[in-house]
Design a protein around this motif. Sequence first.
Motif, short mmCIF file in Angstrom:
data_model
loop_
_atom_site.label_atom_id
_atom_site.label_comp_id
_atom_site.label_asym_id
_atom_site.label_seq_id
_atom_site.Cartn_x
_atom_site.Cartn_y
_atom_site.Cartn_z
N LYS A 70 0.84 -1.19 0.00
CA LYS A 70 0.00 0.00 0.00
C LYS A 70 0.88 1.25 0.00
N HIS A 98 -4.39 5.15 15.54
CA HIS A 98 -3.20 4.62 14.86
C HIS A 98 -2.03 5.46 15.37
N GLU A 103 -0.01 6.87 3.88
CA GLU A 103 0.80 5.72 4.31
C GLU A 103 0.41 5.19 5.68
N THR A 104 -0.31 6.00 6.45
CA THR A 104 -0.64 5.58 7.81
C THR A 104 -2.15 5.33 7.94
N TYR A 146 3.90 1.48 19.50
CA TYR A 146 3.09 1.34 18.28
C TYR A 146 1.76 0.77 18.73
N TRP A 190 6.32 -1.19 14.10
CA TRP A 190 5.08 -1.54 13.40
C TRP A 190 5.17 -2.86 12.64
N ASN A 234 2.08 5.84 16.13
CA ASN A 234 3.47 5.43 15.89
C ASN A 234 4.35 6.05 16.96
C1 ISE Z 1 4.07 2.10 7.51
O1 ISE Z 1 4.32 2.11 6.14
C2 ISE Z 1 2.99 1.14 7.84
O2 ISE Z 1 2.44 0.47 7.02
C3 ISE Z 1 2.59 1.11 9.25
O3 ISE Z 1 1.55 0.23 9.48
C4 ISE Z 1 2.19 2.49 9.67
O4 ISE Z 1 1.88 2.50 11.03
C5 ISE Z 1 3.30 3.49 9.43
O5 ISE Z 1 2.86 4.76 9.81
C6 ISE Z 1 3.67 3.49 7.96
O6 ISE Z 1 4.75 4.37 7.74
#
Ligand code: ISE
Length: 336
Positions: free
Chosen positions: A97, A154, A171-172, A234, A271, A156
């Motif tokens: 993704k 979510h 991306e998140t 995380y 993560w 990080n």
């Molecule tokens: C990373 O690419 C992910 O897929 C993680 O699940 C996500 O928490 C992170 O913020 C992204 O950078």
Amino acid sequence: MTLGIGVIGTGMIGRDHARRIEKTLTGGRIVAVNDVVPGAAADAIKELGLGATDHISPEDLIAAPEVDAVLVTSSAPTHEALVLQAIAAGKPVFCEKPLATSVAGAQRIVGAELAAGRRLVQVGFMRRFDSGYRALKRVVESELGAPLMVHAAHRNVAAGPGFSNEMAIYETAIHEIDVLRWLLNEEYVSAQIILPCMTSNAKKGDMDPQIVLLETASGVRIDIEVFANCVYGYDIQCEVVGELGLARLPEPEAVPMRKAGQFSRPILQDWKERFIRAYDIELQYFIDTVRRGEAGGPSSWDGYVASVVADACVEAQKQPGKVVDIAIRQRPALYS
Ligand code: ISE
């Protein structure tokens, strides 16, 4: 037959996937590797002990006869072109993704599959394969009555390199955007961004934390806290409130400890660890379906819908508080 897999992009997740294909999963083998950074592919081959060819270009890798399927784990802006090339070569492709970094890009991929008349793409929305989300979905569908609200978070530990407000969505939050429409079985109609106080741990100009508000077609209200610099761990949370009760995403397994007058449970920091089993299952699923001559899992249509919603969220970031409408095209029969 063992599936010959070519990996494009040997960064963190690319290496992780190559390792699991070689060491944990069955039915697949890494036969080709490419990376835009000189020496990186050779380095990955050495580190993982791969019997793979180091290809100079992704085009070369995709065309190689020993490559039966392609894994796209390069940086997000390169995904669209590589997936289109794999489709043009008639090769199944697993793409991390986001599928594309624009709605138009995702549409081009859907258009290419429609023109080919078959599905070739699986998108790396691994949470759909997570046992916790699967158990939650079963409860939501059988126990709670109509869902009314979803509260999600979510978090990080710290924002990754090059982090931007757009990345916080693309991306998140993109994981929640996908998994919550799968959980609720419906589409979104609007998005809004709300900004609380900003953490001093974020770099200047970053919206961190931010609250993404989504509304579904039936009126379910969803709030997603996206917190890129939460510092403590995380942490992925999800609570679905229905007419008859509420259900939560199970916490990851951890050993509770009682010591020195304290009761504690460790919280994951990385993560990649949180959904490690889900990554294994999604890639095994890809290998198995391709070997059977089939395709399944999160599709390029799901990737397209995620981009439409992500775009609406990025638009909403420009004017926090403003409600942005989401319009999703009619789902083609190929994806029904
Ligand atoms: C990373 O690419 C992910 O897929 C993680 O699940 C996500 O928490 C992170 O913020 C992204 O950078």
